[in-house]
Design a protein around this motif. Structure first.
Motif, PDB file in Angstrom:
ATOM      1  N   GLY A  51       0.808  -1.210   0.000  1.00 43.67           N
ATOM      2  CA  GLY A  51       0.000   0.000   0.000  1.00 43.67           C
ATOM      3  C   GLY A  51       0.838   1.255   0.000  1.00 43.67           C
ATOM      4  N   LEU A  52       0.170   2.354   0.309  1.00 48.17           N
ATOM      5  CA  LEU A  52       0.803   3.672   0.346  1.00 48.17           C
ATOM      6  C   LEU A  52       0.942   4.115   1.794  1.00 48.17           C
ATOM      7  CD1 LEU A  52       1.720   6.353  -1.002  1.00 48.17           C
ATOM      8  CD2 LEU A  52      -0.703   6.999  -1.057  1.00 48.17           C
ATOM      9  N   VAL A  53       2.118   4.580   2.142  1.00 54.51           N
ATOM     10  CA  VAL A  53       2.377   5.027   3.506  1.00 54.51           C
ATOM     11  C   VAL A  53       3.332   6.214   3.469  1.00 54.51           C
ATOM     12  CG1 VAL A  53       4.323   3.451   3.862  1.00 54.51           C
ATOM     13  CG2 VAL A  53       2.982   4.216   5.828  1.00 54.51           C
ATOM     14  N   LYS A 109      11.153   4.404   4.270  1.00 55.70           N
ATOM     15  CA  LYS A 109      11.750   5.525   3.557  1.00 55.70           C
ATOM     16  C   LYS A 109      11.261   5.509   2.103  1.00 55.70           C
ATOM     17  CE  LYS A 109      15.998   4.896   6.258  1.00 55.70           C
ATOM     18  NZ  LYS A 109      17.469   4.651   6.184  1.00 55.70           N
ATOM     19  N   PRO A 110      11.280   6.664   1.452  1.00 57.56           N
ATOM     20  CA  PRO A 110      10.869   6.679   0.039  1.00 57.56           C
ATOM     21  C   PRO A 110      11.648   5.676  -0.821  1.00 57.56           C
ATOM     22  CG  PRO A 110      10.966   8.904   0.867  1.00 57.56           C
ATOM     23  CD  PRO A 110      11.506   8.021   1.953  1.00 57.56           C
ATOM     24  N   GLU A 111      12.912   5.444  -0.492  1.00 54.22           N
ATOM     25  CA  GLU A 111      13.709   4.506  -1.278  1.00 54.22           C
ATOM     26  C   GLU A 111      13.303   3.047  -1.064  1.00 54.22           C
ATOM     27  OE1 GLU A 111      14.812   6.933   0.749  1.00 54.22           O
ATOM     28  OE2 GLU A 111      16.635   6.317   1.844  1.00 54.22           O
ATOM     29  N   ASP A 112      12.403   2.800  -0.126  1.00 54.37           N
ATOM     30  CA  ASP A 112      11.846   1.458   0.037  1.00 54.37           C
ATOM     31  C   ASP A 112      10.725   1.180  -0.952  1.00 54.37           C
ATOM     32  OD1 ASP A 112      12.185   1.923   3.570  1.00 54.37           O
ATOM     33  OD2 ASP A 112      13.463   0.673   2.295  1.00 54.37           O
ATOM     34  N   SER A 113      10.290   2.182  -1.664  1.00 51.32           N
ATOM     35  CA  SER A 113       9.206   2.014  -2.622  1.00 51.32           C
ATOM     36  C   SER A 113       9.618   1.039  -3.722  1.00 51.32           C
ATOM     37  CB  SER A 113       8.830   3.363  -3.249  1.00 51.32           C
ATOM     38  OG  SER A 113       8.331   4.252  -2.273  1.00 51.32           O
ATOM     39  N   LEU A 147      14.605 -25.153  -6.594  1.00 51.24           N
ATOM     40  CA  LEU A 147      13.482 -24.564  -7.331  1.00 51.24           C
ATOM     41  C   LEU A 147      13.028 -23.268  -6.676  1.00 51.24           C
ATOM     42  CD1 LEU A 147      11.442 -27.855  -7.874  1.00 51.24           C
ATOM     43  CD2 LEU A 147      12.883 -26.676  -9.529  1.00 51.24           C
ATOM     44  N   ASP A 148      12.780 -22.274  -7.502  1.00 52.03           N
ATOM     45  CA  ASP A 148      12.328 -20.958  -7.057  1.00 52.03           C
ATOM     46  C   ASP A 148      10.873 -20.741  -7.452  1.00 52.03           C
ATOM     47  OD1 ASP A 148      15.296 -18.949  -7.345  1.00 52.03           O
ATOM     48  OD2 ASP A 148      13.969 -19.159  -5.608  1.00 52.03           O
ATOM     49  N   TYR A 149      10.103 -20.204  -6.512  1.00 56.97           N
ATOM     50  CA  TYR A 149       8.717 -19.846  -6.798  1.00 56.97           C
ATOM     51  C   TYR A 149       8.499 -18.407  -6.344  1.00 56.97           C
ATOM     52  CZ  TYR A 149       8.147 -24.870  -7.256  1.00 56.97           C
ATOM     53  OH  TYR A 149       8.270 -26.171  -7.641  1.00 56.97           O
ATOM     54  N   TRP A 150       7.657 -17.695  -7.104  1.00 58.08           N
ATOM     55  CA  TRP A 150       7.440 -16.272  -6.829  1.00 58.08           C
ATOM     56  C   TRP A 150       5.957 -15.957  -6.723  1.00 58.08           C
ATOM     57  CZ3 TRP A 150      11.599 -13.249  -5.884  1.00 58.08           C
ATOM     58  CH2 TRP A 150      12.830 -13.731  -6.307  1.00 58.08           C
ATOM     59  N   GLY A 151       5.652 -15.011  -5.861  1.00 60.67           N
ATOM     60  CA  GLY A 151       4.315 -14.472  -5.810  1.00 60.67           C
ATOM     61  C   GLY A 151       4.112 -13.460  -6.927  1.00 60.67           C
ATOM     62  N   GLN A 152       2.925 -12.899  -6.968  1.00 62.49           N
ATOM     63  CA  GLN A 152       2.589 -11.972  -8.051  1.00 62.49           C
ATOM     64  C   GLN A 152       3.119 -10.565  -7.788  1.00 62.49           C
ATOM     65  OE1 GLN A 152       0.566 -12.880  -5.662  1.00 62.49           O
ATOM     66  NE2 GLN A 152      -0.595 -11.077  -4.994  1.00 62.49           N
ATOM     67  N   GLY A 153       3.521 -10.297  -6.579  1.00 59.77           N
ATOM     68  CA  GLY A 153       4.067  -8.993  -6.224  1.00 59.77           C
ATOM     69  C   GLY A 153       3.026  -8.080  -5.619  1.00 59.77           C
ATOM     70  N   THR A 154       3.457  -7.246  -4.690  1.00 59.62           N
ATOM     71  CA  THR A 154       2.571  -6.263  -4.077  1.00 59.62           C
ATOM     72  C   THR A 154       3.317  -4.925  -4.013  1.00 59.62           C
ATOM     73  OG1 THR A 154       1.156  -5.795  -2.163  1.00 59.62           O
ATOM     74  CG2 THR A 154       3.245  -6.881  -1.699  1.00 59.62           C
ATOM     75  N   GLN A 155       2.623  -3.874  -4.382  1.00 59.07           N
ATOM     76  CA  GLN A 155       3.260  -2.560  -4.463  1.00 59.07           C
ATOM     77  C   GLN A 155       3.344  -1.911  -3.091  1.00 59.07           C
ATOM     78  OE1 GLN A 155       4.446  -0.775  -7.360  1.00 59.07           O
ATOM     79  NE2 GLN A 155       5.298   0.541  -5.748  1.00 59.07           N
ATOM     80  N   VAL A 156       4.525  -1.409  -2.787  1.00 56.07           N
ATOM     81  CA  VAL A 156       4.748  -0.592  -1.591  1.00 56.07           C
ATOM     82  C   VAL A 156       5.227   0.776  -2.064  1.00 56.07           C
ATOM     83  CG1 VAL A 156       6.164  -0.267   0.464  1.00 56.07           C
ATOM     84  CG2 VAL A 156       5.245  -2.531  -0.076  1.00 56.07           C
ATOM     85  N   THR A 157       4.504   1.806  -1.664  1.00 56.25           N
ATOM     86  CA  THR A 157       4.874   3.168  -2.023  1.00 56.25           C
ATOM     87  C   THR A 157       5.007   3.995  -0.754  1.00 56.25           C
ATOM     88  OG1 THR A 157       3.675   2.993  -4.117  1.00 56.25           O
ATOM     89  CG2 THR A 157       4.279   5.199  -3.377  1.00 56.25           C
ATOM     90  N   VAL A 158       6.159   4.612  -0.594  1.00 56.55           N
ATOM     91  CA  VAL A 158       6.424   5.437   0.578  1.00 56.55           C
ATOM     92  C   VAL A 158       6.578   6.875   0.110  1.00 56.55           C
ATOM     93  CG1 VAL A 158       7.884   5.795   2.596  1.00 56.55           C
ATOM     94  CG2 VAL A 158       7.621   3.491   1.637  1.00 56.55           C
ATOM     95  N   SER A 159       5.701   7.732   0.569  1.00 49.76           N
ATOM     96  CA  SER A 159       5.735   9.142   0.159  1.00 49.76           C
ATOM     97  C   SER A 159       6.581   9.951   1.133  1.00 49.76           C
ATOM     98  CB  SER A 159       4.323   9.705   0.097  1.00 49.76           C
ATOM     99  OG  SER A 159       3.722   9.676   1.375  1.00 49.76           O
ATOM    100  N   SER A 160       7.220  10.965   0.590  1.00 51.18           N
ATOM    101  CA  SER A 160       8.107  11.799   1.433  1.00 51.18           C
ATOM    102  C   SER A 160       7.350  12.959   2.054  1.00 51.18           C
ATOM    103  CB  SER A 160       9.269  12.313   0.597  1.00 51.18           C
ATOM    104  OG  SER A 160       8.780  13.039  -0.508  1.00 51.18           O
TER     105      SER A 160
END
Length: 117
Positions: free
Chosen positions: A10-12, A86-90, A104-117
């Motif tokens: 999410g956005l934080v 921190k914003p650079e964690d986005s 063997l490697d398996y991956w999730g679909q990904g989740t967006q992290v957005t850090v605003s300054s």
């Protein structure tokens, strides 16, 4: 086959916290490493934190002291508590499961992290 389902992005604001969760299902096996990677636009995917089946952890330097990885082996879940963001964690954060037997490697679909300054 293994399926990974992530939640919690999410956005934080900078200085805030987020908790990512990932649940694995399917033929995961017992000797596995679970963890989190992230990829920011224009950058390579990088390790954030991992934890082995016996609880050994590995963190990228920028995550040490701020992020905490945890696992529930019985439920095949892994979580990442991220504090002092921190914003650079986005980035898009990906759950990963690595099966030691067979490498063997398996991956999730990904989740967006957005850090605003």
């Amino acid at each position: 086959q293994v399926q990974l389902v992530e939640s919690g992005g999410g956005l934080v604001q900078a200085g805030g916290s987020l908790r990512l969760s990932c649940a694995a299902s399917g033929s995961t096996g017992s000797s596995i490493v679970m963890g989190w990677y992230r990829q920011a636009p224009g950058k390579q995917r990088e390790l954030v934190a991992t934890m082995s089946s016996i609880g050994r952890t590995n963190y990228t330097d920028s995550a040490k002291g701020r992020f905490t990885i945890s696992r529930d082996n019985g439920k095949n879940t892994v979580a990442l508590q991220m504090n002092s963001l921190k914003p650079e964690d986005s980035a898009v954060y990906y759950c990963n499961l690595y099966k030691v037997v067979g490498a063997l490697d398996y991956w999730g679909q990904g989740t967006q992290v957005t850090v605003s300054s």
